[in-house]
Design an enzyme around this catalytic site. Sequence first.
Site, PDB file in Angstrom:
ATOM      1  CE  LYS A  53      -3.973  -2.267   2.043  1.00 19.57           C
ATOM      2  NZ  LYS A  53      -4.809  -2.564   3.398  1.00 19.57           N
ATOM      3  CD  GLN A  97      -3.689  -4.356   6.318  1.00 19.62           C
ATOM      4  OE1 GLN A  97      -3.739  -3.121   5.691  1.00 19.62           O
ATOM      5  NE2 GLN A  97      -4.403  -5.430   5.538  1.00 19.62           N
ATOM      6  CG  ASP A 120      -9.923   0.166   5.058  1.00 19.69           C
ATOM      7  OD1 ASP A 120      -9.584  -0.352   3.999  1.00 19.69           O
ATOM      8  OD2 ASP A 120      -9.083   0.115   6.004  1.00 19.69           O
TER       9      ASP A 120
END
Length: 284
Positions: A53, A97, A120
């Site tokens: 990422k 994460q 997200d």
Amino acid sequence: MSAQLIDGNALSASLRAGLAARAAALTERGVTPCLAVILVGEDPASSVYVRNKVAACEKAGVRSLKDVYPAEVDPAVVFARISELNADPDVHGILVQLPLPRRFDAEAVLEAIDPEKDVDGFHAENVGALMQGKPRFIPCTPYGVMEMLKSRGVTLKGAEAVIVGRSNIVGKPMAMLLLAAGCTVTVCHSQTRDLAFHTRRADILVAAVGRARMITGDMVKPGATVIDVGINRLPDGKLCGDVDFASASAVAGIITPVPGGVGPMTITMLLANTIEAAERRAGR
Ligand code: GUN
């Protein structure tokens, strides 16, 4: 193999070129898009995802901040860092994460992120907005799948869509997006009685369970579009999906490979959401 492939690397490359141009335009206006990534613990897969990422951000002209904490960190430290990032006007996206170590209340952590920076799309407010058909941020993996379907002009209106897997990250938001697009949606899971009965009816089959090669060719409707979200490591170290590619690709009309399918699209849509967040802040 008779099915056509959707190459996630090629589609990502073309989308990322457009995203890099948007990031450059923002930087010229004095607003460099910035994503903050938080990783807790040393889960090897999570470490690789976070590294990928951050690397993708750099290539697209998106600034990134990375905070890595040991698994034993006091959750208060992570909450304090999220507050700091929420308050920082130069940070446009925040991502924690998953999975977090068990000691953490993952839901509380996700709720601590400013919904306007929740790239997200996991904050309850954003989940609710998606469910109402007014998404603020679309979760990256299902967003990537929708882009893959769009790239091939797959008919969604009236199509039978079957999703295998009901996770908050993929299965549930995927169902909402396909429903909004006009599909008739079935969500299968570990308690589903006759999985093959459902999958064989699917014009669009999305596998997101995390079990290597569990969807075999005999479970696929001839000509169906098969999207494989799974990334599983085999004992020999190779990666494979939730779909048994060899048998399914002989039956499907369109199929995604693993690796090189949905995986790169997830990161591409994370860039898209981060740049979108920065554009909103900058005012279009
Ligand atoms: N773990 C697996 N997929 C994801 C994702 O899309 N976002 C985050 N934050 N964690 C994940």
